[in-house]
Scaffold this active site. Sequence first.
Site, PDB file in Angstrom:
ATOM      1  N   THR A  75      76.178  37.217   8.518  1.00 17.41           N
ATOM      2  CA  THR A  75      77.236  38.093   8.012  1.00 17.41           C
ATOM      3  C   THR A  75      78.448  37.281   7.576  1.00 17.41           C
ATOM      4  O   THR A  75      78.995  37.503   6.486  1.00 17.41           O
ATOM      5  CB  THR A  75      77.636  39.114   9.095  1.00 17.41           C
ATOM      6  OG1 THR A  75      76.498  39.932   9.400  1.00 17.41           O
ATOM      7  CG2 THR A  75      78.785  39.999   8.632  1.00 17.41           C
ATOM      8  N   ASN A 157      65.494  42.111   3.401  1.00 14.90           N
ATOM      9  CA  ASN A 157      65.314  42.503   4.793  1.00 14.90           C
ATOM     10  C   ASN A 157      64.662  43.873   4.930  1.00 14.90           C
ATOM     11  O   ASN A 157      63.956  44.141   5.882  1.00 14.90           O
ATOM     12  CB  ASN A 157      66.654  42.509   5.529  1.00 14.90           C
ATOM     13  CG  ASN A 157      67.712  43.294   4.802  1.00 14.90           C
ATOM     14  OD1 ASN A 157      68.084  42.973   3.670  1.00 14.90           O
ATOM     15  ND2 ASN A 157      68.199  44.345   5.435  1.00 14.90           N
ATOM     16  N   CYS A 331      71.612  50.036  12.001  1.00 16.31           N
ATOM     17  CA  CYS A 331      72.802  50.903  12.082  1.00 16.31           C
ATOM     18  C   CYS A 331      72.605  52.229  11.374  1.00 16.31           C
ATOM     19  O   CYS A 331      73.559  52.841  10.911  1.00 16.31           O
ATOM     20  CB  CYS A 331      74.046  50.236  11.488  1.00 16.31           C
ATOM     21  SG  CYS A 331      74.148  48.484  11.750  1.00 16.31           S
TER      22      CYS A 331
END
Length: 389
Positions: A75, A157, A331
């Site tokens: 990140t 991903n 998330c």
Amino acid sequence: MPSPGPIYLDYAATTPLDPRVREAMLPYFSEEFGNPSSVHGYGRRAEAALEDARQRMAELLNAQPEEIIFTSGGTESDNLALRGAALAARQQRGAIHLLISPVEHDAVAKTAAQLADHLGFTLEKLPVDEFGMVNPDEVAKRLDPEPALLSVILGNNEIGTVNPMSEIAAICRERGVPLHSDAVQSGAYLPLDVQKLGVDLLSIGAHKFYGPKGVGALYVRAGTPLLPTQTGGGHESGRRAGTPNVAYILGMVKAFELAQSELDRRVSRLGEMRNKIMNRILVDIPDSQLTGHPEIRLANHASFVFKGVDGNALLMLLDDAGFACSSGSACKTGDPEPSQVLLALGLSPEWALGSLRVTLGVDTTGEQINSFLAALPALVEKARALEAA
Ligand SMILES: *Cc1c(COP(=O)(O)O)cnc(C)c1O
């Protein structure tokens, strides 16, 4: 060692620490605790270990040690690449246009959105095909106004697709536009030679290849303008302030060495199991569809959508049955919005809400795959019945 608990099929979310990596890290939590900035012997030994790690990382990427910045993870690497290169490009050549693919990880997508919403940049998203792949010709059509930066993910991903980076890079190179690629998901499955890839910036994160969480690297090609986004001391040649986490950095480099040296073996073993999963699911489960490219994809990665299924409900049914999988993007728990990445492939919400990602790793066995494939069809039917009720 396979764990005794539920069967783990979520290696794209994170991987367990390789015991050889833990071993390499241990001395730097105890006797070798020095700060690499210190002048005395403790500091000099830490500094030597850090610079040795940088040298080894550079060799694995076919880069120079000065081109490696250690960060706190994938990140941060993405944030530094986007924000640092965008701000520097505006300062040096007045460029304010950002070009990204619509299938980026949020670490790229949300950073670009913030630059556009609050920092005066304009943002444009490239088209992708039905497999989520960027066509280099579409890049060539979009270099006016001249972008500050182009960012295209390497191995995706969520859907596994691998982008044609060297072709995209050739176009950017010709026009002098810096190219960033998020390779966080690719470290264990693709060779990351930055000369062959042709990128100017490349993000890496250790915990996706059996290294520790909270550490990563950003490759920055010499001569690529970059403003630091974390300011303070002069660490990392003034490009990333903060005392480096020597133990984690050494762990990352050890893990990357192991991942790259064992890459061919892992790719062929996991690729075979992944193909079996893809073939069986599409045959055994009605109204199922593969997401991402059928062949040009990460070797450990299979991803699907099931029509009329709530992906989160399916994950909970799988968890109850002893299988740890993912819907593809983290998330998203309790979030009824379909994934932007899946919508970018042209899927309707009715399909996109029913996503499942199955990602394999070094401890995955054929037996585990067989029991997963035996259990899944009934669980999908159960999730469909819940949705219809
Ligand atoms: C995991 C991941 C990230 C974030 O990396 P962290 O090290 O978890 O911060 C970024 N991009 C991609 C493609 C990822 O898979």
